[in-house]
Design a protein around this motif. Structure first.
Motif, PDB file in Angstrom:
ATOM      1  N   CYS A 191       0.847  -1.190   0.000  1.00  0.00           N
ATOM      2  CA  CYS A 191       0.000   0.000   0.000  1.00  0.00           C
ATOM      3  C   CYS A 191       0.881   1.238   0.000  1.00  0.00           C
ATOM      4  N   TRP A 237      -4.711   5.572   1.691  1.00  0.00           N
ATOM      5  CA  TRP A 237      -3.754   4.571   1.205  1.00  0.00           C
ATOM      6  C   TRP A 237      -4.305   3.944  -0.067  1.00  0.00           C
ATOM      7  N   HIS A 238      -3.437   3.668  -0.998  1.00  0.00           N
ATOM      8  CA  HIS A 238      -3.812   3.010  -2.258  1.00  0.00           C
ATOM      9  C   HIS A 238      -2.991   1.732  -2.353  1.00  0.00           C
ATOM     10  N   CYS A 239      -3.691   0.619  -2.529  1.00  0.00           N
ATOM     11  CA  CYS A 239      -3.038  -0.688  -2.449  1.00  0.00           C
ATOM     12  C   CYS A 239      -3.065  -1.425  -3.774  1.00  0.00           C
TER      13      CYS A 239
END
Length: 148
Positions: A131, A142-144
């Protein structure tokens, strides 16, 4: 032709014939078809360098991804992060086993640098994902990447 030259010629010819006779069956051997076990193994094979392309996540000048590695017969995952053009980025590795995603590493923060986690258990029944957060944006989410 004298006897010595003739004997040498026969030895060379016999040697060539012998090597050709040995080579022919090897080339003519049938190609083995994959069995169920080799087919399953082919599906779990990762890139030789361990890079998992479906794990990549990018936010501006921040990029994170995972590598996987088989150690003593079990799979492990590693998170990596890279930053460029003066951007501050933060990365963490998460893992899922039955329930929801849980953070399993500390936060790895970089600016114009790169960093990585250690290798964490990612064998049967587990999934890991990386992430990423771009700290220079006013977006604290958050970008996972995809769980592997």
């Amino acid at each position: 032709m004298n006897t010595r030259k003739r004997a040498t010629l026969y030895v060379v010819a016999a040697g060539l014939a012998g090597s050709l006779a040995v080579a022919a069956p090897v080339q003519a051997a049938p190609i083995a078809h994959p069995t169920a076990s080799t087919t399953v193994q082919q599906h779990t094979t990762v890139h030789p360098d361990g890079f998992e392309p479906s794990s990549v996540v990018t936010r501006g000048n921040c990029k994170a991804w995972m590598n996987t590695k088989k150690i003593h017969g079990h799979w492990y995952a590693q998170g990596l992060v890279r930053s460029w053009n003066g951007t501050a980025c933060s990365m963490m590795l998460q893992r899922k086993h039955g329930g929801g995603w849980e953070r399993i590493t500390s936060y790895h923060m970089v600016r114009n640098a790169q960093d990585h986690t250690g290798y964490y258990w990612d064998d049967r029944g587990y999934k890991a994902r990386v992430c990423l957060q771009n700290l220079d944006w006013n977006d604290s989410s958050w970008h996972c990447g995809k769980g592997i």
